[in-house]
Design a protein around this motif. Structure first.
Motif, PDB file in Angstrom:
ATOM      1  N   LYS A 266     -26.755  19.596 -17.922  1.00  0.00           N
ATOM      2  CA  LYS A 266     -28.614  19.588 -18.354  1.00  0.00           C
ATOM      3  C   LYS A 266     -28.992  18.680 -17.550  1.00  0.00           C
ATOM      4  CE  LYS A 266     -31.902  17.499 -22.185  1.00  0.00           C
ATOM      5  NZ  LYS A 266     -31.446  16.072 -22.991  1.00  0.00           N
ATOM      6  N   LEU A 267     -28.423  17.774 -16.893  1.00  0.00           N
ATOM      7  CA  LEU A 267     -29.397  16.900 -15.591  1.00  0.00           C
ATOM      8  C   LEU A 267     -29.271  17.964 -14.758  1.00  0.00           C
ATOM      9  CD1 LEU A 267     -29.438  14.744 -13.963  1.00  0.00           C
ATOM     10  CD2 LEU A 267     -27.675  13.942 -13.687  1.00  0.00           C
ATOM     11  N   SER A 268     -28.279  18.959 -14.257  1.00  0.00           N
ATOM     12  CA  SER A 268     -28.504  20.238 -13.295  1.00  0.00           C
ATOM     13  C   SER A 268     -29.746  20.632 -13.090  1.00  0.00           C
ATOM     14  CB  SER A 268     -27.235  20.999 -12.799  1.00  0.00           C
ATOM     15  OG  SER A 268     -26.479  20.309 -12.616  1.00  0.00           O
ATOM     16  N   ALA A 269     -30.114  20.973 -14.709  1.00  0.00           N
ATOM     17  CA  ALA A 269     -30.935  22.057 -14.877  1.00  0.00           C
ATOM     18  C   ALA A 269     -32.596  21.254 -15.254  1.00  0.00           C
ATOM     19  CB  ALA A 269     -31.330  22.595 -16.173  1.00  0.00           C
ATOM     20  N   LEU A 270     -32.262  19.982 -15.356  1.00  0.00           N
ATOM     21  CA  LEU A 270     -33.645  19.367 -15.514  1.00  0.00           C
ATOM     22  C   LEU A 270     -34.101  19.268 -13.742  1.00  0.00           C
ATOM     23  CD1 LEU A 270     -35.594  17.442 -16.380  1.00  0.00           C
ATOM     24  CD2 LEU A 270     -34.143  15.646 -16.144  1.00  0.00           C
ATOM     25  N   LEU A 271     -33.162  19.330 -12.665  1.00  0.00           N
ATOM     26  CA  LEU A 271     -33.001  18.926 -11.562  1.00  0.00           C
ATOM     27  C   LEU A 271     -33.846  19.878 -10.922  1.00  0.00           C
ATOM     28  CD1 LEU A 271     -30.427  16.648 -10.521  1.00  0.00           C
ATOM     29  CD2 LEU A 271     -32.268  16.267 -11.183  1.00  0.00           C
ATOM     30  N   ALA A 272     -33.507  20.950 -11.319  1.00  0.00           N
ATOM     31  CA  ALA A 272     -33.109  22.694 -11.087  1.00  0.00           C
ATOM     32  C   ALA A 272     -35.155  22.419 -11.177  1.00  0.00           C
ATOM     33  CB  ALA A 272     -32.640  23.637 -10.662  1.00  0.00           C
ATOM     34  N   THR A 273     -35.987  22.092 -12.510  1.00  0.00           N
ATOM     35  CA  THR A 273     -36.643  22.385 -13.031  1.00  0.00           C
ATOM     36  C   THR A 273     -37.919  22.105 -12.836  1.00  0.00           C
ATOM     37  OG1 THR A 273     -35.034  23.963 -14.925  1.00  0.00           O
ATOM     38  CG2 THR A 273     -37.588  23.324 -15.828  1.00  0.00           C
ATOM     39  N   VAL A 274     -37.875  20.728 -12.547  1.00  0.00           N
ATOM     40  CA  VAL A 274     -39.679  19.274 -12.546  1.00  0.00           C
ATOM     41  C   VAL A 274     -39.695  20.558 -11.203  1.00  0.00           C
ATOM     42  CG1 VAL A 274     -38.916  17.567 -13.732  1.00  0.00           C
ATOM     43  CG2 VAL A 274     -38.099  17.990 -11.047  1.00  0.00           C
ATOM     44  N   ASP A 275     -40.975  19.624 -10.983  1.00  0.00           N
ATOM     45  CA  ASP A 275     -41.951  20.152 -10.062  1.00  0.00           C
ATOM     46  C   ASP A 275     -41.635  19.595  -8.724  1.00  0.00           C
ATOM     47  OD1 ASP A 275     -43.916  23.027 -10.699  1.00  0.00           O
ATOM     48  OD2 ASP A 275     -44.267  21.057 -11.965  1.00  0.00           O
ATOM     49  N   VAL A 276     -41.616  18.417  -8.624  1.00  0.00           N
ATOM     50  CA  VAL A 276     -41.986  17.021  -7.788  1.00  0.00           C
ATOM     51  C   VAL A 276     -40.594  15.998  -8.486  1.00  0.00           C
ATOM     52  CG1 VAL A 276     -42.500  15.215  -6.375  1.00  0.00           C
ATOM     53  CG2 VAL A 276     -43.535  17.403  -6.540  1.00  0.00           C
ATOM     54  N   ALA A 277     -39.998  15.578  -7.935  1.00  0.00           N
ATOM     55  CA  ALA A 277     -38.908  14.542  -8.271  1.00  0.00           C
ATOM     56  C   ALA A 277     -39.569  12.867  -7.481  1.00  0.00           C
ATOM     57  CB  ALA A 277     -37.886  14.036  -8.272  1.00  0.00           C
ATOM     58  N   ILE A 278     -39.372  11.633  -8.182  1.00  0.00           N
ATOM     59  CA  ILE A 278     -40.390  10.519  -7.575  1.00  0.00           C
ATOM     60  C   ILE A 278     -38.812   9.629  -7.133  1.00  0.00           C
ATOM     61  CG2 ILE A 278     -41.238   8.840  -7.010  1.00  0.00           C
ATOM     62  CD1 ILE A 278     -43.848  10.151  -8.801  1.00  0.00           C
ATOM     63  N   ALA A 279     -38.507   8.862  -6.336  1.00  0.00           N
ATOM     64  CA  ALA A 279     -37.744   7.928  -5.948  1.00  0.00           C
ATOM     65  C   ALA A 279     -38.155   7.214  -5.279  1.00  0.00           C
ATOM     66  CB  ALA A 279     -36.877   8.416  -4.708  1.00  0.00           C
ATOM     67  N   PRO A 280     -38.620   5.542  -5.962  1.00  0.00           N
ATOM     68  CA  PRO A 280     -39.696   4.814  -5.564  1.00  0.00           C
ATOM     69  C   PRO A 280     -38.609   3.941  -4.705  1.00  0.00           C
ATOM     70  CG  PRO A 280     -39.551   5.309  -8.033  1.00  0.00           C
ATOM     71  CD  PRO A 280     -38.209   5.357  -7.440  1.00  0.00           C
ATOM     72  N   GLY A 281     -37.817   3.710  -4.637  1.00  0.00           N
ATOM     73  CA  GLY A 281     -36.578   2.119  -4.674  1.00  0.00           C
ATOM     74  C   GLY A 281     -36.608   2.254  -3.582  1.00  0.00           C
ATOM     75  N   PRO A 282     -37.358   0.617  -2.599  1.00  0.00           N
ATOM     76  CA  PRO A 282     -37.709   0.820  -1.871  1.00  0.00           C
ATOM     77  C   PRO A 282     -36.096  -0.228  -0.388  1.00  0.00           C
ATOM     78  CG  PRO A 282     -37.871  -1.458  -3.020  1.00  0.00           C
ATOM     79  CD  PRO A 282     -38.089  -0.454  -3.873  1.00  0.00           C
ATOM     80  N   ILE A 283     -35.410  -0.013  -1.017  1.00  0.00           N
ATOM     81  CA  ILE A 283     -34.114  -1.382  -0.805  1.00  0.00           C
ATOM     82  C   ILE A 283     -32.487   0.371  -1.003  1.00  0.00           C
ATOM     83  CG2 ILE A 283     -34.968  -3.025  -0.334  1.00  0.00           C
ATOM     84  CD1 ILE A 283     -32.536  -3.647  -3.152  1.00  0.00           C
TER      85      ILE A 283
END
Length: 380
Positions: A266-283
Motif C-alpha cells: 500500500k505504501l509503495s502504491a501510494l508513493l507512485a500514485t500521488v502527484d507530488v510529495a513534500i519533505a519539509p524537514g530542515p535538518i
C-alpha cells in the motif's frame, strides 16, 4: 570480517535508520562478511535474519519520542560486545553511544561512527542558547575517538569538514529500486481521496517538531487560496498528529491522515500514485523517504535548509522558508509535463542503488589500512 553494528533510536516497525541498517546488513552478508546488529528493545532476543544476526538488549523507552528506546546499560552492552569479539565496530548514535569509540580503541578494534543526524541542525532547532563552538567541540571529540566518520551527504559532512577532520568519508545511502517503482501506480487508490482534477500531495514521515510537518498543511492552504484544488495525504504518526488533525479540521483543509502504514504494498502504491510529495524537514541529512518517492516516479519538494537538495537534484524543487514557498514549488513541479517529471524522478533515484552504498561502507571499514597508503586528505 565480523562487523558488529550498534544503534539506538531504531523504531520497532519502520523509519529511515531501520531501513538503512537492514539493507547494509544484508549487503555485508552477501559480500561474505558476518554482520551482527545490537539494538534496544522491550526484552532480550537473539535471531538470525536476512541482515545477519540481530541481538536485542533491554532498553528503556525515551519519553515523548513515540516508541524509541536506548541502550543505557553500558556494562551489559560492553560484555555483549566482548563475547561477540568483533573485527569492526559500527556505531549509529552520536549521543549515548559515542563512548564505544573509546571502548573499541582500548581493545585494538577499528571503529566507525555513522552520522545520521546533524548536530549543527539540532542546535539550530532546539538549542539557540548553545553556541556552534560547543557543537564543534563535540564533533571534534567524536572524530578523535573513532577511526572513521561516515556521513551520507556533503551537507551532513560539512560540520566535520570545516574542522579539518581527516578521517571523514561521504557515502550515500540507497533505495530499493524494485520495491519502489512507477509500476506501482494505482488509479483506483487515487479515487479514494481526490477527484480527477485534484492535485494529490503526500507528506510521508514522522509527525514530530523537527520534521516541520505543519509546513505541508500551510502549503495546501496556500495552494487552495490561489485556486489550486490541492488535497494532502499524511502517511505517518508521531506526537504532533492530534494537533495537526485538529488544525486541519478547524481550517477546513482537505487533509487525510492515514497514520503509520504497515502494508508495504500500500505504501509503495501510494508513493507512485500521488502527484507530488513534500519533505519539509530542515535538518534531514539524507532523506530515504524522499528517495523512495523519487524511485516511485513522483517528484519531491524539499527544504532548502536540509541535505535533500543534493539528493533530489533536478527531479524536485528546494523550497526556502515556510508553507507559501512550498506551495510555489508544487506549482513549479506541476507545470512540467507529467511524463517528464515522473521520468526525471525515477532517473535520479537510479543513481542510488544499495549495492553502491554497501561497497562504500565496506571500503570505509577497511580505511584504517588505506591510511597507510594514501594521504589523509584522500580519505574524504
Amino acid at each position: 570480517m565480523r562487523i558488529v553494528r550498534v544503534a539506538n533510536f531504531v523504531t520497532p516497525r519502520s523509519g529511515g535508520l531501520r531501513t538503512a541498517l537492514r539493507h547494509l546488513g544484508a549487503g555485508y552478508l552477501a559480500a561474505g562478511h558476518e554482520p551482527v546488529l545490537v539494538v534496544p528493545g522491550a526484552g532480550e532476543s537473539d535471531a538470525m535474519t536476512d541482515q545477519g544476526r540481530v541481538i536485542t538488549l533491554p532498553g528503556p523507552l525515551v519519553p515523548g519520542m513515540g516508541g524509541y528506546r536506548v541502550l543505557l546499560d553500558r556494562g551489559r552492552l560492553s560484555s555483549t560486545l566482548s563475547e561477540l569479539r568483533p573485527d569492526r565496530i559500527e556505531v549509529s548514535d552520536r549521543s549515548t553511544l559515542r563512548w564505544l569509540g573509546r571502548w573499541a580503541r582500548r581493545r585494538g578494534i577499528p571503529s566507525m561512527m555513522v552520522s545520521h543526524e546533524s548536530l549543527d541542525g539540532l542546535l539550530r532547532l532546539f538549542g539557540p542558547g548553545i553556541s556552534r563552538r560547543a557543537g564543534d567541540l563535540i564533533n571534534a571529540r567524536t572524530a578523535a575517538e573513532h577511526d572513521q566518520i561516515v556521513c551520507t551527504t556533503r551537507w551532513a559532512a560539512s560540520e566535520f569538514a570545516r574542522l579539518g577532520v581527516t578521517n571523514l568519508r561521504q557515502v550515500p545511502l540507497g533505495v530499493d529500486l524494485d520495491r519502489f517503482s512507477p509500476a506501482n501506480h494505482d488509479v483506483r487508490m487515487r479515487t479514494l481521496w481526490s477527484a480527477a482534477d485534484d492535485v494529490l500531495i503526500l507528506h510521508c514521515g514522522r509527525l514530530s517538531p523537527e520534521k516541520k510537518p505543519r509546513r505541508s498543511l500551510e502549503a495546501v492552504a496556500a495552494l487552495r487560496r490561489s485556486g489550486v484544488p490541492a488535497v494532502l495525504i499524511v502517511a505517518g504518526g508521531g506526537p504532533m498528529r492530534s494537533a495537526l488533525q485538529s488544525e486541519a479540521a478547524d481550517r477546513g483543509l482537505p487533509v487525510r491522515f492515514l497514520g503509520h502504514l504497515t502494508d508495504q504494498a500500500k505504501l509503495s502504491a501510494l508513493l507512485a500514485t500521488v502527484d507530488v510529495a513534500i519533505a519539509p524537514g530542515p535538518i534531514e541529512t539524507f532523506g530515504l523517504a524522499a528517495l523512495e518517492t523519487l524511485a516511485s516516479g513522483t517528484p519531491v519538494v524539499v527544504s532548502a535548509e536540509s541535505a535533500l537538495p543534493e539528493v533530489i537534484g533536478d527531479a524536485g524543487v528546494a523550497a526556502p522558508g515556510e508553507g507559501p514557498a512550498y506551495a510555489e514549488a508544487v506549482r513549479s513541479l506541476m507545470s512540467r509535463p507529467e511524463a517528464a517529471r515522473r521520468a526525471a524522478a525515477r532517473a535520479q533515484a537510479e543513481l542510488f542503488p544499495w549495492a553502491q552504498s554497501v561497497a562504500g561502507f565496506l571500503a570505509a571499514h577497511e580505511a584504517h589500512q588505506l591510511l597507510f597508503r594514501f594521504p589523509a586528505s584522500e580519505t574524504y
